[in-house]
Design a protein around this motif. Structure first.
Motif, PDB file in Angstrom:
ATOM      1  N   ASN A  71       0.825  -1.228   0.000  1.00 14.98           N
ATOM      2  CA  ASN A  71       0.000   0.000   0.000  1.00 14.98           C
ATOM      3  C   ASN A  71       0.850   1.265   0.000  1.00 14.98           C
ATOM      4  OD1 ASN A  71      -2.397  -1.383  -0.119  1.00 14.98           O
ATOM      5  ND2 ASN A  71      -2.765  -1.336   2.098  1.00 14.98           N
ATOM      6  N   MET A  72       2.118   1.146   0.354  1.00 19.38           N
ATOM      7  CA  MET A  72       3.012   2.302   0.373  1.00 19.38           C
ATOM      8  C   MET A  72       3.617   2.610  -0.993  1.00 19.38           C
ATOM      9  SD  MET A  72       3.026   3.598   3.348  1.00 19.38           S
ATOM     10  CE  MET A  72       2.377   3.178   4.962  1.00 19.38           C
ATOM     11  N   MET A 172      19.044  -8.625  14.974  1.00 17.66           N
ATOM     12  CA  MET A 172      18.231  -9.759  15.435  1.00 17.66           C
ATOM     13  C   MET A 172      18.087 -10.759  14.290  1.00 17.66           C
ATOM     14  SD  MET A 172      14.391  -8.076  15.374  1.00 17.66           S
ATOM     15  CE  MET A 172      14.905  -6.701  16.379  1.00 17.66           C
ATOM     16  N   LEU A 173      17.613 -11.992  14.650  1.00 17.67           N
ATOM     17  CA  LEU A 173      17.307 -12.998  13.640  1.00 17.67           C
ATOM     18  C   LEU A 173      15.964 -12.659  13.028  1.00 17.67           C
ATOM     19  CD1 LEU A 173      18.278 -15.649  12.325  1.00 17.67           C
ATOM     20  CD2 LEU A 173      16.905 -16.863  14.039  1.00 17.67           C
ATOM     21  N   MET A 174      15.967 -12.408  11.727  1.00 20.83           N
ATOM     22  CA  MET A 174      14.750 -11.923  11.101  1.00 20.83           C
ATOM     23  C   MET A 174      14.607 -12.491   9.693  1.00 20.83           C
ATOM     24  SD  MET A 174      15.884  -8.066   9.969  1.00 20.83           S
ATOM     25  CE  MET A 174      16.083  -7.535  11.647  1.00 20.83           C
ATOM     26  N   THR A 175      13.456 -12.237   9.118  1.00 23.82           N
ATOM     27  CA  THR A 175      13.224 -12.462   7.698  1.00 23.82           C
ATOM     28  C   THR A 175      12.615 -11.170   7.138  1.00 23.82           C
ATOM     29  OG1 THR A 175      12.126 -13.825   6.042  1.00 23.82           O
ATOM     30  CG2 THR A 175      10.923 -13.432   8.068  1.00 23.82           C
ATOM     31  N   THR A 176      12.879 -10.899   5.877  1.00 27.67           N
ATOM     32  CA  THR A 176      12.503  -9.614   5.283  1.00 27.67           C
ATOM     33  C   THR A 176      11.579  -9.836   4.091  1.00 27.67           C
ATOM     34  OG1 THR A 176      14.574  -8.597   5.961  1.00 27.67           O
ATOM     35  CG2 THR A 176      13.372  -7.546   4.158  1.00 27.67           C
ATOM     36  N   PHE A 177      10.460  -9.078   4.089  1.00 26.30           N
ATOM     37  CA  PHE A 177       9.593  -9.044   2.921  1.00 26.30           C
ATOM     38  C   PHE A 177      10.007  -7.851   2.059  1.00 26.30           C
ATOM     39  CE2 PHE A 177       5.767  -7.230   0.854  1.00 26.30           C
ATOM     40  CZ  PHE A 177       5.536  -8.268  -0.052  1.00 26.30           C
ATOM     41  N   SER A 178      10.317  -8.137   0.795  1.00 25.02           N
ATOM     42  CA  SER A 178      10.794  -7.098  -0.130  1.00 25.02           C
ATOM     43  C   SER A 178       9.804  -6.937  -1.271  1.00 25.02           C
ATOM     44  CB  SER A 178      12.173  -7.480  -0.686  1.00 25.02           C
ATOM     45  OG  SER A 178      13.089  -7.702   0.358  1.00 25.02           O
ATOM     46  N   PHE A 179       9.534  -5.648  -1.614  1.00 29.63           N
ATOM     47  CA  PHE A 179       8.590  -5.347  -2.694  1.00 29.63           C
ATOM     48  C   PHE A 179       9.236  -4.321  -3.632  1.00 29.63           C
ATOM     49  CE2 PHE A 179       4.928  -3.132  -4.592  1.00 29.63           C
ATOM     50  CZ  PHE A 179       4.256  -4.233  -5.111  1.00 29.63           C
ATOM     51  N   PRO A 180       9.395  -4.698  -4.930  1.00 31.72           N
ATOM     52  CA  PRO A 180      10.060  -3.784  -5.867  1.00 31.72           C
ATOM     53  C   PRO A 180       9.124  -2.631  -6.260  1.00 31.72           C
ATOM     54  CG  PRO A 180       9.361  -5.772  -7.007  1.00 31.72           C
ATOM     55  CD  PRO A 180       9.043  -5.981  -5.545  1.00 31.72           C
ATOM     56  N   LEU A 181       9.706  -1.434  -6.397  1.00 32.79           N
ATOM     57  CA  LEU A 181       8.968  -0.236  -6.794  1.00 32.79           C
ATOM     58  C   LEU A 181       9.421   0.203  -8.182  1.00 32.79           C
ATOM     59  CD1 LEU A 181       9.203   1.739  -3.424  1.00 32.79           C
ATOM     60  CD2 LEU A 181       7.360   0.230  -4.203  1.00 32.79           C
ATOM     61  N   PHE A 182       8.460   0.549  -9.051  1.00 31.59           N
ATOM     62  CA  PHE A 182       8.759   0.921 -10.432  1.00 31.59           C
ATOM     63  C   PHE A 182       8.221   2.324 -10.707  1.00 31.59           C
ATOM     64  CE2 PHE A 182       8.287  -3.646 -10.172  1.00 31.59           C
ATOM     65  CZ  PHE A 182       9.429  -4.110 -10.813  1.00 31.59           C
ATOM     66  N   ASP A 183       8.928   3.043 -11.597  1.00 40.45           N
ATOM     67  CA  ASP A 183       8.451   4.364 -12.000  1.00 40.45           C
ATOM     68  C   ASP A 183       7.491   4.226 -13.179  1.00 40.45           C
ATOM     69  OD1 ASP A 183      10.047   3.797 -14.173  1.00 40.45           O
ATOM     70  OD2 ASP A 183      11.672   5.126 -13.552  1.00 40.45           O
ATOM     71  N   TYR A 189      13.253   1.412  -9.256  1.00 44.05           N
ATOM     72  CA  TYR A 189      14.074   2.465  -8.684  1.00 44.05           C
ATOM     73  C   TYR A 189      14.342   2.255  -7.198  1.00 44.05           C
ATOM     74  CZ  TYR A 189       9.736   4.476  -6.791  1.00 44.05           C
ATOM     75  OH  TYR A 189       8.564   4.667  -6.116  1.00 44.05           O
ATOM     76  N   ALA A 190      13.556   1.339  -6.548  1.00 39.00           N
ATOM     77  CA  ALA A 190      13.788   1.116  -5.119  1.00 39.00           C
ATOM     78  C   ALA A 190      13.117  -0.191  -4.687  1.00 39.00           C
ATOM     79  CB  ALA A 190      13.266   2.286  -4.290  1.00 39.00           C
ATOM     80  N   ILE A 191      13.542  -0.664  -3.521  1.00 39.62           N
ATOM     81  CA  ILE A 191      12.947  -1.853  -2.879  1.00 39.62           C
ATOM     82  C   ILE A 191      12.469  -1.418  -1.507  1.00 39.62           C
ATOM     83  CG2 ILE A 191      13.302  -4.203  -2.078  1.00 39.62           C
ATOM     84  CD1 ILE A 191      13.637  -4.039  -5.040  1.00 39.62           C
ATOM     85  N   ILE A 192      11.166  -1.582  -1.243  1.00 35.59           N
ATOM     86  CA  ILE A 192      10.634  -1.285   0.082  1.00 35.59           C
ATOM     87  C   ILE A 192      10.509  -2.588   0.856  1.00 35.59           C
ATOM     88  CG2 ILE A 192       8.242  -1.378  -0.727  1.00 35.59           C
ATOM     89  CD1 ILE A 192       7.599   0.750   1.394  1.00 35.59           C
TER      90      ILE A 192
END
Length: 637
Positions: A71-72, A172-183, A189-192
């Motif tokens: 949503n961001m 910390m021990l973590m896992t990351t959700f990555s969402f690619p951003l497009f123009d 242009y970025a990964i949130i």
């Protein structure tokens, strides 16, 4: 029908069968069938429900995180030029979502002129429980090589990273959700991102186990362990190496199903017991499973079975007491019959029998004992007569054996030019094998034979043949003439159709010339002075005693100094071991090939007897065994 109902077996069997059927059939049918089937099915169902509920809860959280991040997308795009606002976005993501412990917006290299790294990052400081923001990218933290950045950058798709310890960010021990951003041009242009602390996920997974020894674990997309309740699982890097280490192909199948995104149940067997596994996928591509041993599932059922066994044992004890009293009452006459039988065994064949007034099997047993008493008395009388006759016959057989063994030479010549030795062992008290030899004017006459059949008839024929050889050896006949005379003697009045295989010969000890004739006997072995050993294949002569006037063909050869002859009957080559395997001609030839000229005939015969004995071991002798060895130590001219 009334007589059958009063019989002893019917009364005893009906009583035991009635009580035993009530106690055991009900317990076995109800406990073994219904409890095991129902408990097993219910256990799988409960474990599946627990897993489904947990995966649904986890998926709701993961879905909420994905929704919050995606949503961001438009907000970041609208304010992408405002670097300070990027920090504001990450702080709001962490603030508005309790599950997110950190968030960043990692821009591609040089997105902002003169700035290679730019990744605003906000995270919760556990010591102060406050949100801290910082610029994440630098030479010490090159996020361009981090999985959470490289995977969505290359695939252009959202991505959940493998668990990792973030030293440069959340610590910390973590896992990351990555969402690619497009123009607008479709260029990335970025990964949130959104970071999740794996502690809550590990607690969620480890609380799944429905039984004491249940094992729960979480796998990544490539089969690596993310969390688990059992050290035996997590000490391996992934489930496939674990399956290889314990050599369990069913565990490998479970891993393949899980990384494929499947859900279901699977039976797994290991060295100790059998377990069942329920498994299902998460929305981020991971998969979780519960493995529960059946011994835990059936623990309650086993306790119930133990109670039933105790109750049944007590019931059987009561049944034993009850049956013992009935059987003792019913079998009292049998006890008296046993006392009478014991007295009869001691020689009192007129022992008193119990009085039987019933008309059932006890009366039949009484009549049988009375008949046995009279029969044994008569049998003992006949046995005494038969035993006396057998003892007399056995004594006569021993005398016949002594006479037979005295007919063959037991003393052998002690000469420098020739070494002769022989051995005969009948399979029964008397047999049909024989050997003989005599030396006259430096000429050695020898014979070995085997009469068809065994026992006394064969021994009688043997004595006739041996006497004929002795007589004919002294009248200067050729070997074939001697065999013809013996054949005529045996065959003319051979009503029993018995025949004799013979090998007879004579050796001139001065020249080494040997004349011999084989009448259907085993081939002779000759060990030449130069070391060659072979069978002397005979001419086609038939055995003695089959046809009269048969013309036997003689053979001739010249023996050199050091030559050895080994003659034998088929009791040697056909000697069998415990597995019915025969000694055989090849083994006999191999034995002969190892002999040396220095070994005299007595040693050779003794060694061959021992060779046959070692081969047969404890097997019974099934045929007469006879061996004759002749060694030419010297040729006079």
């Amino acid at each position: 029908m009334s007589r059958l109902s009063k019989s002893f077996p019917v009364r005893l069997s009906s009583t035991i069968l009635f009580i035993t059927s009530i106690l055991f059939l009900t317990a076995i049918m109800i406990v073994s069938y219904f409890s095991h089937k129902m408990i097993g099915e219910e256990a799988v169902k409960n474990a599946s429900n627990v897993l489904n509920t947990t995966t649904r809860d986890i998926n709701m959280i993961l879905g909420k995180i994905e929704t919050s991040v995606t949503n961001m997308e438009w907000i970041v795009y609208e304010h992408r030029e405002d670097t300070n606002y990027m920090y504001h976005i990450t702080r709001e993501l962490v603030k508005q979502n309790s599950e997110i412990v950190g968030s960043s917006i990692a821009f591609v290299a040089n997105y902002f002129p003169g700035t290679y790294y730019f990744a605003p990052y906000s995270y919760i400081d556990s010591s102060t429980d406050s949100i801290i923001s910082k610029q994440l990218g630098n030479k010490d933290y090159d996020y361009f090589n981090m999985e959470w950045f490289t995977q969505p950058y290359v695939s252009k798709k959202k991505h959940w990273s493998l668990p990792y310890y973030d030293e440069g960010g959340g610590q910390m021990l973590m896992t990351t959700f990555s969402f690619p951003l497009f123009d607008k041009k479709g260029e990335l242009y970025a990964i949130i991102t959104a970071d999740i602390d794996l502690l809550w996920l590990d607690k969620k997974i480890t609380s799944l186990g429905p039984y004491v020894n249940s094992m729960t674990f979480l796998l990544s997309q490539d089969g690596k362990y993310i969390s688990g309740t059992h050290s035996a699982l997590t000490k391996q890097p992934d489930i496939f190496k674990m399956a290889d280490s314990v050599q369990n192909y069913r565990l490998r199948i479970l891993g393949k199903n899980m990384i494929s995104g499947d859900s279901g149940t699977l039976r797994i067997r290991n060295d100790k017991d059998i377990s069942f596994a329920v498994y299902g996928p998460l929305m981020n591509g991971w998969s979780t499973a519960i493995i529960s041993p059946y011994r835990d599932v059936f623990a309650y059922s086993l306790r119930m079975n133990l109670i039933i066994i105790i109750v049944s044992a007590f019931g059987l004890f009561l049944l034993f007491i009850f049956c013992f009293r009935i059987v003792r009452m019913l079998t009292q006459p049998i006890t008296e019959f046993s006392v009478a039988a014991l007295n009869m065994a001691k020689g009192n064949f007129q022992a008193r029998l119990p009085q039987i007034n019933t008309q059932d099997e006890m009366r039949q047993l009484y009549d049988s004992f009375r008949y046995m008493q009279r029969s044994i008395t008569h049998y003992i009388s006949e046995l005494r007569t038969t035993t006396a006759e057998n003892e007399r016959f056995e004594s006569e057989l021993n005398i016949a054996r002594n006479i037979q063994m005295s007919m063959v030479p037991r003393e052998f010549p002690e000469r420098d030019d020739v070494s002769v030795h022989a051995f005969l062992r009948p399979a029964k008290e008397v047999g049909g094998d024989f050997y003989d030899f005599l030396i006259k004017d430096d000429v050695l006459y020898f014979v070995i034979g085997d009469v068809s059949g065994k026992g006394v008839p064969a021994a009688l024929v043997m004595s006739i043949v041996r006497a004929a050889f002795r007589f004919l050896g002294g009248v200067n006949l050729t070997i074939d003439q001697m065999i013809c005379k013996i054949n005529d003697t045996i065959s003319r009045r051979n009503d029993s159709i018995m025949f004799v295989t013979l090998f007879a010969g004579k050796i001139d000890l001065k020249t080494g010339e040997m004349y011999y004739c084989n009448a259907g006997h085993n081939p002779m072995i000759i060990c030449h002075a130069d070391g060659r050993t072979e069978y002397m294949k005979p001419l086609p002569n038939i055995a003695v005693g089959i046809f009269d006037d048969f013309k036997y063909k003689p053979e001739q050869t010249v023996l050199e100094k050091g030559c050895r002859l080994i003659l034998y009957t088929d009791g040697v080559t056909e000697a069998e071991d415990e597995l019915k395997k025969q000694f055989g001609e090849d083994r006999l030839l191999e034995f002969a090939s190892k002999l040396t000229p220095e070994q005299q005939s007595e040693e050779v015969v003794h060694n061959l007897i021992q060779e046959v004995k070692d081969f047969t071991k404890d097997a019974d002798q099934n045929d007469d065994i006879t061996i004759l060895s002749i060694l030419l130590n010297d040729i006079k001219s």
